[in-house]
Design an enzyme around this catalytic site. Structure first.
Site, short mmCIF file in Angstrom:
data_model
loop_
_atom_site.label_atom_id
_atom_site.label_comp_id
_atom_site.label_asym_id
_atom_site.label_seq_id
_atom_site.Cartn_x
_atom_site.Cartn_y
_atom_site.Cartn_z
N GLY A 175 -23.10 -13.09 5.23
CA GLY A 175 -23.27 -13.56 6.59
C GLY A 175 -22.70 -14.93 6.88
O GLY A 175 -21.62 -15.30 6.39
N ILE A 176 -23.42 -15.70 7.68
CA ILE A 176 -22.95 -17.01 8.11
C ILE A 176 -22.81 -17.96 6.93
O ILE A 176 -21.84 -18.71 6.84
CB ILE A 176 -23.91 -17.59 9.17
CG1 ILE A 176 -23.80 -16.79 10.47
CG2 ILE A 176 -23.60 -19.07 9.43
CD1 ILE A 176 -24.85 -17.16 11.52
N GLY A 177 -23.75 -17.92 6.01
CA GLY A 177 -23.67 -18.81 4.85
C GLY A 177 -22.41 -18.58 4.04
O GLY A 177 -21.74 -19.54 3.64
N ASP B 3 -34.83 -19.01 -5.11
CA ASP B 3 -35.73 -18.70 -3.99
C ASP B 3 -36.26 -20.03 -3.47
O ASP B 3 -37.03 -20.70 -4.17
CB ASP B 3 -36.87 -17.80 -4.49
CG ASP B 3 -37.76 -17.30 -3.35
OD1 ASP B 3 -37.88 -18.00 -2.33
OD2 ASP B 3 -38.36 -16.21 -3.50
N TYR C 50 -41.82 -16.37 14.68
CA TYR C 50 -40.42 -16.66 14.37
C TYR C 50 -39.99 -17.98 14.99
O TYR C 50 -39.34 -18.80 14.34
CB TYR C 50 -39.53 -15.53 14.87
CG TYR C 50 -38.05 -15.83 14.73
CD1 TYR C 50 -37.48 -15.98 13.47
CD2 TYR C 50 -37.23 -15.98 15.84
CE1 TYR C 50 -36.12 -16.26 13.32
CE2 TYR C 50 -35.87 -16.26 15.70
CZ TYR C 50 -35.33 -16.40 14.45
OH TYR C 50 -33.99 -16.70 14.32
N GLY D 179 -28.74 -19.35 0.94
CA GLY D 179 -28.49 -18.05 1.56
C GLY D 179 -27.02 -17.75 1.76
O GLY D 179 -26.65 -17.12 2.75
N ALA D 180 -26.18 -18.15 0.82
CA ALA D 180 -24.72 -18.01 1.01
C ALA D 180 -24.14 -16.75 0.39
O ALA D 180 -22.94 -16.65 0.20
CB ALA D 180 -24.01 -19.23 0.43
N SER D 181 -24.97 -15.77 0.09
CA SER D 181 -24.45 -14.54 -0.51
C SER D 181 -23.85 -13.59 0.52
O SER D 181 -23.16 -12.64 0.16
CB SER D 181 -25.55 -13.82 -1.30
OG SER D 181 -26.67 -13.57 -0.48
N LYS E 112 -38.51 -21.19 13.08
CA LYS E 112 -37.14 -21.63 13.34
C LYS E 112 -37.14 -23.04 13.92
O LYS E 112 -36.30 -23.88 13.54
CB LYS E 112 -36.47 -20.65 14.30
CG LYS E 112 -34.96 -20.60 14.15
CD LYS E 112 -34.55 -20.06 12.78
CE LYS E 112 -33.06 -20.26 12.55
NZ LYS E 112 -32.64 -19.87 11.21
#
Length: 291
Positions: A18-20, A71, A165, A14-16, A169
């Site tokens: 935000g935090i990533g 994915d 959620y 998920g590094a595209s 998490k």
């Protein structure tokens, strides 16, 4: 802080954006190799950033980037992405489990396909990425697994009304709890990191209050700086922890967090799963669990 990730290979889900992406850029400034494993290959006006735009930013920051469409719900895609990482950079030193899905609706409103999505990405995806990375991490010097997930707390307020959620998490956090013990003898550090406050990402903007919520958030760079501090620590003496970003940075000598504020004039919002603020100018928010 003078410790560096130069020459290390980080596999970040998920590094595209935000935090990533912030974690990736912080490592890139050291000269690290970054594998961007994410689904975003086509620009989306609601979710800016793709694996290709992220790769360009990482390379501009001084790192080497490998953009891999992936994915993490699917075994074959994760295994292929890990193989590409090893082929390109000779191994994997660090796994950052950042990819996550969020939907805060209660049981009456939440469709099971959304429940399944959160479980598949958050809990199962984290477990799968760890499984695929382990053969390579065991060969690395100072190997780390870092998962963006909260400290475990069984107070019912964290499960109601956003039960699905929280289950998903906390599933990520359970991976940290179990693997830290499993991998202690192998010398692979396994930790979780969670922000003290809301972070200015698409989830806050789209789901938790829009522009006003964003004003009460901190920038993703605070999590990135904390992650950098953890990932440069000796793996043998830093494992099995549920860490909060500001605590990590205070251990590194940071005393003023105002530079991380989106709007320093307002108080930041305390994040989910935390009972009390750690720093000044943080307040319980409208989306905080009810007492």
């Amino acid at each position: 802080m003078t410790r560096s990730l130069a020459g290390k290979t980080l596999f970040i889900t998920g590094a595209s954006r935000g935090i990533g992406l912030a974690i990736a850029l912080r490592a890139a400034r050291d000269g690290a190799n970054i594998v961007i494993a994410a689904k975003s290959v086509i620009a989306n006006p609601k979710l800016p950033g793709t694996i290709y735009t992220a790769a360009a930013e990482i390379e501009a920051a001084g790192g080497q980037a490998l953009a891999v469409p992936c994915d993490i719900r699917f075994d074959d895609q994760v295994e292929a992405a890990m193989a590409q990482a090893v082929s390109s950079f000779g191994g994997v030193d660090i796994l950052v489990n950042n990819a996550s899905a969020i939907d805060l609706r209660g049981i009456d409103a939440l469709e099971m396909k959304r429940f399944d999505l959160m479980q598949q990405i958050n809990a199962r995806g984290t477990y799968l990425c760890c499984k695929a990375a382990l053969p390579h991490l065991r060969k690395a010097a100072n190997p780390h697994i870092l998962t963006l997930s909260p400290p475990l707390d069984l107070n019912p307020k964290w499960f109601s009304p956003n039960l699905a959620y929280t289950m998903a998490k906390y599933g990520m956090s359970l991976v940290t709890l179990g693997l830290a013990r499993d991998l202690a003898k192998a010398g692979v550090a396994v930790n979780s990191l969670w922000p003290e406050t809301a972070i200015a990402t698409a989830a806050v903007g789209n789901l938790l209050g829009g522009e006003e919520a964003m004003r009460h958030a901190r920038k993703p760079e605070i999590v990135a700086d904390a992650a950098h501090a953890i990932l440069t620590r000796p793996a043998a003496s830093c494992s099995g922890n549920f860490l909060i970003d500001v605590n990590v940075l205070m251990e590194e000598g940071v005393v003023d967090f105002s530079a991380y504020a989106v709007d320093p004039r307002v108080d930041a919002m305390l994040d989910f799963f935390l009972d009390a603020p750690i720093t000044a100018k943080v307040r319980k928010s409208a989306f905080h669990g009810s007492e």
